[in-house]
Write an enzyme that holds these catalytic residues in place. Structure first.
Site, PDB file in Angstrom:
ATOM      1  N   CYS A   1       0.797  -1.224   0.000  1.00 31.58           N
ATOM      2  CA  CYS A   1       0.000   0.000   0.000  1.00 31.58           C
ATOM      3  C   CYS A   1       0.832   1.278   0.000  1.00 31.58           C
ATOM      4  CB  CYS A   1      -0.973  -0.016   1.173  1.00 31.58           C
ATOM      5  SG  CYS A   1      -2.109  -1.423   1.089  1.00 31.58           S
TER       6      CYS A   1
ATOM      7  N   HIS B   1      -2.310   7.916   6.381  1.00 32.42           N
ATOM      8  CA  HIS B   1      -2.537   6.631   5.723  1.00 32.42           C
ATOM      9  C   HIS B   1      -3.800   5.968   6.249  1.00 32.42           C
ATOM     10  CE1 HIS B   1      -1.740   2.758   3.880  1.00 32.42           C
ATOM     11  NE2 HIS B   1      -1.868   2.176   5.070  1.00 32.42           N
TER      12      HIS B   1
ATOM     13  N   LYS C   1      -9.390   8.295   2.996  1.00 34.69           N
ATOM     14  CA  LYS C   1      -9.952   6.943   2.863  1.00 34.69           C
ATOM     15  C   LYS C   1     -11.343   6.846   3.498  1.00 34.69           C
ATOM     16  CE  LYS C   1      -5.479   4.546   2.678  1.00 34.69           C
ATOM     17  NZ  LYS C   1      -4.549   5.673   2.902  1.00 34.69           N
TER      18      LYS C   1
ATOM     19  N   HIS D   1      -9.966   2.117   0.989  1.00 30.75           N
ATOM     20  CA  HIS D   1      -8.517   1.975   0.832  1.00 30.75           C
ATOM     21  C   HIS D   1      -8.183   1.650  -0.624  1.00 30.75           C
ATOM     22  CE1 HIS D   1      -4.429   1.444   1.426  1.00 30.75           C
ATOM     23  NE2 HIS D   1      -4.396   0.392   2.231  1.00 30.75           N
TER      24      HIS D   1
ATOM     25  N   PHE E   1       1.684   3.538   4.155  1.00 32.89           N
ATOM     26  CA  PHE E   1       2.345   2.400   4.804  1.00 32.89           C
ATOM     27  C   PHE E   1       1.782   1.102   4.240  1.00 32.89           C
ATOM     28  CE2 PHE E   1       1.834   5.511   8.541  1.00 32.89           C
ATOM     29  CZ  PHE E   1       2.958   6.235   8.166  1.00 32.89           C
TER      30      PHE E   1
ATOM     31  N   PHE F   1       1.947  -3.550   3.910  1.00 27.92           N
ATOM     32  CA  PHE F   1       2.335  -4.853   4.433  1.00 27.92           C
ATOM     33  C   PHE F   1       3.834  -5.066   4.263  1.00 27.92           C
ATOM     34  CE2 PHE F   1      -2.002  -7.201   3.862  1.00 27.92           C
ATOM     35  CZ  PHE F   1      -2.408  -6.750   5.099  1.00 27.92           C
TER      36      PHE F   1
END
Length: 406
Positions: A163, A300, A330, A335, A392, A394
């Site tokens: 992301c 984020h 968001k 997202h 940010f 995974f």
């Protein structure tokens, strides 16, 4: 000598709209792009919430034999890039005579891969995959398609960073131009919006189940958040050196001041505080920017309990007593994943150029961790000349960009 890096064009294909004007208006009015999908419910999704994204018609622009190489996300990216190039007054004749690069964020090609392999398994014949399948199923599908369609001869690179992909694409373009290795780069991020691309996310219960209230499901920082809502589309920015932009008479929208990045070096899916804080700290340091120069933070925050809390604490740690205005767009878009780092720069630039901060809709009550931030719940008319945007992903990949008005 380091060069100044500016943004001269933007294009967007989003659940909030497919033109800059429509997206600006949606941000201002607090419109949500989230819907309930009966198709997903019937298919077995725990959560049938998703962003409502218009599918583009490429027939007027691209021949059938070239469209066969383009999965959903590349189609979104093509339309966003067409609009960005027009906005930047960068026509094909200029591109043909100069070295223009592309760096685009993308980290999946699930639907196209699935369909081609389903055909192979059904017919027990590899030719059943289709002649375009290999180009549709690679993560680099967006850059390879756009580079060929627009005849781009500069750098050709895909940023696959979960992301943070879109943000890192812009950051890498900034770095190359700043150091004189390229003059002009098309950059951005794309996200396929089909249900197959996010089925595994639903399987680990990442999504909100507030299905009876789709527009209220994405609620970053709110105490009653219960998961994210998947979105998609594409966002493109034209980035070039200040000298290059002036020389060709380009419209200059904003300047990229700094890029910061870090890795958490920790859990693959659970974020910590130190990694995001380090990304923020380095971005401010690299740009020689004081916290009080930042007029807005586009967070984020995806509407997950742990992610929002950790980011809130990281922002608070870096900004200290200065209560900078914070929102997460968001709340309106869900997202947008691989696209988000690029689209949220465009959303924030639209706010900055039009003197408002879009409200963090659905933010009603903070929790113990998020109460440390100055979260703006409703659209606020205000002027700011510099903002910071976090992304940010995974694997603990973090990216932070600072942009100022021109």
């Amino acid at each position: 000598m380091e060069k100044r890096v500016v943004i001269t064009g933007m294009g967007i294909w989003s659940c909030l709209g497919i033109t800059l004007d429509s997206v600006r208006d949606a941000l201002y009015t607090g419109k949500s792009g989230i819907i309930f999908s009966q198709e997903r419910k019937d298919a077995g999704f725990r959560s049938a919430l998703c962003a409502n994204i218009e599918h583009p018609d490429l027939k007027p622009y691209i021949s059938r034999n070239l469209r066969q190489f383009m999965p959903e996300e590349a189609q979104y990216a093509y339309m966003a890039t067409r609009n960005a190039l027009e906005h930047a007054k960068l026509d094909q004749s200029y591109i043909d005579e100069h070295e223009v690069g592309i760096i685009y964020g993308n980290d999946s090609a699930v639907e196209s891969t699935m369909h081609s392999l389903d055909n192979f398994r059904e017919y027990k014949d590899t030719s059943a995959c289709g002649s375009g399948s290999i180009f549709q199923s690679m993560n680099s599908t967006v850059t390879m398609n756009l580079a060929c369609l627009f005849h781009l001869r500069g750098i050709n690179l895909t940023s696959s960073a979960a992301c943070a992909s879109g943000s890192q694409a812009v950051g890498l373009a900034y770095l190359l131009i700043k150091n004189g290795l390229q003059d002009c780069i098309i950059c951005g991020g794309a996200q396929e919006a089909n249900m197959y691309s996010v089925a595994a996310f639903d399987g680990i219960q990442s999504f909100s189940i507030r299905e009876n209230e789709p527009t209220k499901a994405s609620r970053p920082f709110d105490a009653n958040r219960d998961g994210l809502v998947p979105g998609g589309g594409a966002a493109t920015l034209v980035v070039e050196s200040y000298e290059h932009a002036i020389k060709r008479g380009a419209p200059i929208l904003a300047e990229i001041v700094s890029w910061g990045f870090s890795g958490n070096g920790d859990h693959i899916s659970t974020p910590n505080i130190a990694g995001p804080a380090r990304s923020l700290e380095l971005c401010l340091k690299n740009g020689n920017v004081r916290t009080k120069n930042i007029g807005y933070v586009n967070a984020h925050a995806t509407s997950t309990r742990i992610g929002d809390s950790r980011e809130a604490l990281a922002i608070s740690q870096i900004f200290g007593d200065y209560k900078v205005p914070v929102t997460s767009t968001k709340s309106q878009t869900g997202h947008e994943m691989w696209m988000a780092g690029a689209s949220e720069l465009i959303y924030s630039i639209l706010m900055m150029k039009n003197d408002f901060i879009a409200g963090n809709i659905n933010f009603e009550n903070p929790d113990e961790d998020t109460s440390c931030l100055n979260i703006i719940p409703e659209t606020k008319e205000t002027h700011f000349d510099m903002f910071l945007s976090n992304s940010f992903g995974f694997g603990g990949t973090n990216s932070t960009i600072i942009i100022k008005n021109i």
